[in-house]
Design an enzyme around this catalytic site. Structure first.
Site, mmCIF file in Angstrom:
data_model
loop_
_atom_site.group_PDB
_atom_site.id
_atom_site.type_symbol
_atom_site.label_atom_id
_atom_site.label_comp_id
_atom_site.label_asym_id
_atom_site.label_seq_id
_atom_site.Cartn_x
_atom_site.Cartn_y
_atom_site.Cartn_z
ATOM 1 N N ASP A 11 0.860 -1.182 0.000
ATOM 2 C CA ASP A 11 0.000 0.000 0.000
ATOM 3 C C ASP A 11 0.892 1.226 0.000
ATOM 4 O OD1 ASP A 11 -2.175 -1.609 0.084
ATOM 5 O OD2 ASP A 11 -2.696 -1.213 2.178
ATOM 6 N N ASP A 130 -13.954 -5.441 -4.552
ATOM 7 C CA ASP A 130 -14.026 -5.499 -3.091
ATOM 8 C C ASP A 130 -15.427 -5.969 -2.719
ATOM 9 O OD1 ASP A 130 -11.484 -4.465 -3.088
ATOM 10 O OD2 ASP A 130 -12.078 -2.431 -2.536
#
Lengths: 253, 207
Positions: A11, A130
């Protein structure tokens, strides 16, 4: 024989790795390029960068990170996070990304997948989904904007549509499992890998090496995306692959 | 040695250039060539491929590179390497997005990968090993290494030109070569150490 892939995911925010990466001999754990080089040397099959800050300024920083990574690492690189359309995608590919993952933009406008596949080829279009379970089990809803916004769209049906439109890979994240270390959500993986013909990358929930085996053997995944399991130095990539090989999976050692 | 990497608008060519530079060392001058003039003083050619058969042929044609490429490879017999779609257009024709004529340097056509059962996913994406058919300079020092693939089509009917195959629900041509020309279905520029070794072999190849 095609190998099951192990893909570390970093990330990145403002050019820095957000969840720390702990490697011995890594002089700056926050530098995504150094972390990428360390994973390259450690035998990762691919790398994934997720840009978790979506501002204009951050995007330019990300392009620089991608450029410097592609200069140092001769391995496949997927980049995602806040990719809004074809121009963003082209900029990332030109900077050195091999594949681009899109989420909110393709849920808002699925025809973007057709355009991206026609222009750049299916092999570089990754649909990043997601998914969060709906009460009762057996069905999942897609969320967008980094998991903050409900879409009302059924995850399995959308995966099918994305592939029909030309997505070459599905990056499937279980929001219910993400960060729990309780294992990948096998029913979700099975539901999606059962209806699409393209490779599915399992994401969210890895806490033990056996979980990686389960994602491939039971969930039908072609690859596993792993973050904290490796970042904190708990396990090494070669240990993960050795465990997968013991379980009878083909891996690249 | 001057390596020309043909730039026909297929996106990221820099990783190919950097990988060749790394594999070849200081003696290699790799540069991108987006017009025919830049092929004139080249001693070796590389055709990357991150797009479809049709787009690759059209991109070469539009930039006037098609004739220059034929002249360099067939006329001057310069060593040539095509990668992925760059390998597939060496065939007589391709079936991706309609039927299209290829360069016709290798017999056969680019047709969809069709594994024997649906558990083999398409695109064929990831690391796979090679089964060598015969020894060749290009595969020197390589045995059992995996290479990175990302494709949905394959070169079918290449006959004796096939140097190595890979298996994805059935064998397909992973590496072809004839005279001074070669084609790799995998991406050496994305295949870490094994890929760099392969590129090093290509840069040393004197057919």
């Amino acid at each position: 024989m095609l190998k099951a892939r192990v893909i570390p995911c970093l990330d990145v925010q403002g050019g820095r790795v957000v969840k720390g990466v702990q490697f011995r001999n890594l002089r700056d754990a926050g530098d995504p390029v150094l972390a990428a080089e360390a994973y390259d040397a450690a035998g990762a099959d691919e790398l994934c960068f997720l840009d978790i800050a979506a501002s204009h300024e951050a995007r330019r920083t990300m392009l620089d990170v991608v450029r410097r990574t592609a200069e140092a690492c001769f391995m496949p690189l997927t980049v995602g996070g806040g990719v809004g359309g074809l121009d963003d995608m082209e900029a990332l590919l030109r900077a050195g990304a091999d594949k681009v993952a899109m989420n909110s933009a393709i849920v808002r406008d699925p025809s973007l997948i057709d355009e991206a596949a026609a222009r750049f080829g299916s092999q570089c279009v990754v649909a990043a989904l997601d998914a969060k379970g709906l009460g009762g089990g057996g069905s999942w809803e897609l969320f967008t904007h980094g998991g903050r916004r409900r879409s009302g769209v059924d995850a399995v049906r959308f995966a099918e549509e994305a592939v029909a439109r030309g997505a070459g890979e599905i990056l499937l994240t279980s929001m219910d499992r993400d960060g729990t270390r309780a294992g990948f959500e096998i029913p979700l993986l099975r539901a999606v890998s059962g209806v699409v013909s393209v490779p599915v990358i399992a994401s969210g929930g890895a806490g033990r090496l056996d979980h990686l085996v389960e994602a491939v053997c039971d969930g039908g995944a072609s690859a596993v995306l792993v973050a904290s399991l490796f970042h904190f130095g708990e396990f090494r990539i070669d240990e993960a692959k050795a465990r997968m090989r013991e379980a009878g999976l083909p891996v690249r050692l | 040695m001057k390596l020309a990497i043909l730039d026909y608008g297929s996106g990221n060519l820099h990783s190919v250039a950097r990988a060749c530079q790394k594999a070849g060392g200081a003696g290699v001058k790799a540069r991108l060539a987006d017009n025919p003039d830049l092929l004139k003083d080249a001693s070796r050619l590389l055709l990357p491929g991150v797009c479809s058969f049709k787009a690759a042929m059209a991109g070469l044609e539009r930039r006037g590179l098609l004739e220059a490429l034929r002249e360099a490879v067939m006329g001057r017999a310069l060593p040539f390497l095509g990668i992925c779609a760059g390998m597939q257009i060496m065939a007589e024709e391709g079936e991706e997005h309609g039927r299209h004529r290829g360069l016709g340097w290798i017999s056969g056509r680019a047709s969809p990968l069709s594994p024997k059962d649906s558990s083999f996913r398409i695109p064929h994406m990831g690391w796979n090993s090679l089964r060598l058919r015969r020894p060749h300079c290009l595969t020197e020092g390589l045995s059992g290494e995996d290479f990175y693939f990302a494709h949905s089509y394959r070169l079918e009917g290449a006959g004796e030109a096939v140097l190595a195959e890979s298996d994805h629900g059935g064998f397909f041509a992973a590496l072809v070569a004839r005279d001074n020309m070669a084609g790799a279905q995998f991406h050496p520029e994305k295949s870490q150490k094994a890929g760099l070794r392969f590129l090093e072999n290509f840069l040393r190849w004197n057919p």
